[in-house]
Write a protein that holds these residues in place. Structure first.
Motif, PDB file in Angstrom:
ATOM      1  N   ARG A 132     -18.701 -11.363  10.327  1.00  0.00           N
ATOM      2  CA  ARG A 132     -19.146 -10.289   8.986  1.00  0.00           C
ATOM      3  C   ARG A 132     -17.406  -9.242   8.973  1.00  0.00           C
ATOM      4  NH1 ARG A 132     -23.981 -10.757  11.248  1.00  0.00           N
ATOM      5  NH2 ARG A 132     -25.737 -10.538  10.058  1.00  0.00           N
ATOM      6  N   ILE A 133     -16.402  -9.910   8.424  1.00  0.00           N
ATOM      7  CA  ILE A 133     -15.120  -9.519   8.146  1.00  0.00           C
ATOM      8  C   ILE A 133     -14.953  -9.147   6.595  1.00  0.00           C
ATOM      9  CG2 ILE A 133     -12.984 -10.394   7.988  1.00  0.00           C
ATOM     10  CD1 ILE A 133     -13.531 -12.242  10.079  1.00  0.00           C
ATOM     11  N   VAL A 134     -13.988  -7.450   6.349  1.00  0.00           N
ATOM     12  CA  VAL A 134     -13.678  -6.968   6.220  1.00  0.00           C
ATOM     13  C   VAL A 134     -11.483  -6.757   5.599  1.00  0.00           C
ATOM     14  CG1 VAL A 134     -13.237  -4.715   5.196  1.00  0.00           C
ATOM     15  CG2 VAL A 134     -15.517  -5.201   6.085  1.00  0.00           C
ATOM     16  N   LEU A 135     -11.138  -7.042   5.392  1.00  0.00           N
ATOM     17  CA  LEU A 135      -9.769  -7.744   4.856  1.00  0.00           C
ATOM     18  C   LEU A 135      -9.168  -6.363   3.831  1.00  0.00           C
ATOM     19  CD1 LEU A 135      -9.731 -11.203   3.831  1.00  0.00           C
ATOM     20  CD2 LEU A 135      -9.284  -9.887   6.303  1.00  0.00           C
ATOM     21  N   ALA A 136      -8.126  -5.146   3.840  1.00  0.00           N
ATOM     22  CA  ALA A 136      -7.866  -4.295   3.272  1.00  0.00           C
ATOM     23  C   ALA A 136      -5.899  -4.501   3.457  1.00  0.00           C
ATOM     24  CB  ALA A 136      -7.665  -3.011   3.917  1.00  0.00           C
ATOM     25  N   VAL A 137      -5.696  -4.852   2.164  1.00  0.00           N
ATOM     26  CA  VAL A 137      -4.155  -4.978   2.017  1.00  0.00           C
ATOM     27  C   VAL A 137      -3.466  -3.344   1.489  1.00  0.00           C
ATOM     28  CG1 VAL A 137      -4.385  -7.410   1.506  1.00  0.00           C
ATOM     29  CG2 VAL A 137      -4.252  -5.973  -0.140  1.00  0.00           C
ATOM     30  N   GLY A 138      -2.341  -3.606   1.724  1.00  0.00           N
ATOM     31  CA  GLY A 138      -1.357  -2.012   1.444  1.00  0.00           C
ATOM     32  C   GLY A 138       0.156  -2.338   1.893  1.00  0.00           C
ATOM     33  N   ARG A 139       0.768  -0.908   1.581  1.00  0.00           N
ATOM     34  CA  ARG A 139       1.691  -1.132   1.863  1.00  0.00           C
ATOM     35  C   ARG A 139       2.331   0.191   3.365  1.00  0.00           C
ATOM     36  NH1 ARG A 139       6.426  -3.960  -0.151  1.00  0.00           N
ATOM     37  NH2 ARG A 139       5.142  -4.851  -1.935  1.00  0.00           N
ATOM     38  N   GLY A 140       3.049   0.918   3.965  1.00  0.00           N
ATOM     39  CA  GLY A 140       3.315   2.230   4.710  1.00  0.00           C
ATOM     40  C   GLY A 140       2.125   1.507   6.070  1.00  0.00           C
ATOM     41  N   THR A 141       1.004   2.940   6.763  1.00  0.00           N
ATOM     42  CA  THR A 141       0.718   2.991   7.253  1.00  0.00           C
ATOM     43  C   THR A 141      -1.084   2.066   7.547  1.00  0.00           C
ATOM     44  OG1 THR A 141       2.031   4.598   8.489  1.00  0.00           O
ATOM     45  CG2 THR A 141      -0.040   4.362   8.944  1.00  0.00           C
TER      46      THR A 141
END
Length: 202
Positions: A163-172
């Motif tokens: 059970r894995i959640v991935l989030a992507v973005g920039r900065g912190t």
């Protein structure tokens, strides 16, 4: 950024796969080739965005009793992330196997892992100002590691759940809270045990 690459037809370089491996094989362990016998059980898009939900059965490909993936892709910003992917992979067989959930980013990506956050264990890919952060829910019995530039979550036994959640973005990168099989980012909760019921409009 390429956070999840694949090796095309170069099956020998298994560190390039971004998918589950069973006993080190990406699929079809008897011949070390891709079987192509997967079945889509359910698929639908989320209104107003490019994401959606899919449920996929690939037990014939992996030659085990059960190999199922439920996947929700939420393309909205959530809790400091630009988009989120929640995945529940479940496996079972009559014999014990080594199951590895693997993600292989492009070369030059820094990978750190092992921090605990609200009962989950986290991993972080960074390249420049961009990041991918992951949370491994119910991490008991799972081993986190890297091998030849790929990140792995490994379980051994007759069955295994990821059970894995991935989030992507920039900065912190953001922080999340968890409760059982649920992870919350900002105002959005992802229930990894019931991803088909996820409704981003709520």
């Amino acid at each position: 950024m390429t956070w999840a690459q694949q090796p095309a037809k170069n099956y020998a370089k298994r560190e390039l796969f971004s998918k589950p491996l069973i006993d080190g094989f990406p699929e079809k362990r008897s011949t070390d080739s891709i079987a192509g016998k997967g079945e889509t059980l359910e698929s639908r898009g989320y209104p107003g965005q490019g994401g959606g939900f899919v449920s996929f059965d690939s037990h014939l490909n992996y030659e085990v009793t059960k190999a199922r993936r439920d996947l929700a892709v939420d393309m909205r910003p959530a809790g400091g992330a630009d988009s989120v992917v929640a995945v529940h992979d479940s496996f079972a067989d009559s014999a014990s196997h080594t199951y590895a959930w693997q993600l292989s980013p492009e070369a030059g990506t820094a990978i750190t892992f092992g921090e605990e956050e609200s009962g989950a264990r986290t991993f972080l890919f960074k390249k420049g100002d961009s990041w991918l952060k992951g949370w491994v829910l119910s991490p008991e019995g799972a081993e986190l590691s890297t091998d030849k530039g790929a990140f792995k979550v490994t379980r051994t036994g007759e069955d295994a759940d990821f059970r894995i959640v991935l989030a992507v973005g920039r900065g912190t990168p953001p922080t999340a809270t968890t409760s059982g099989g649920e992870l919350t980012l900002g105002a959005t909760t992802y229930d990894l045990d019931s991803l088909r019921d996820f409704d981003p409009s709520r």
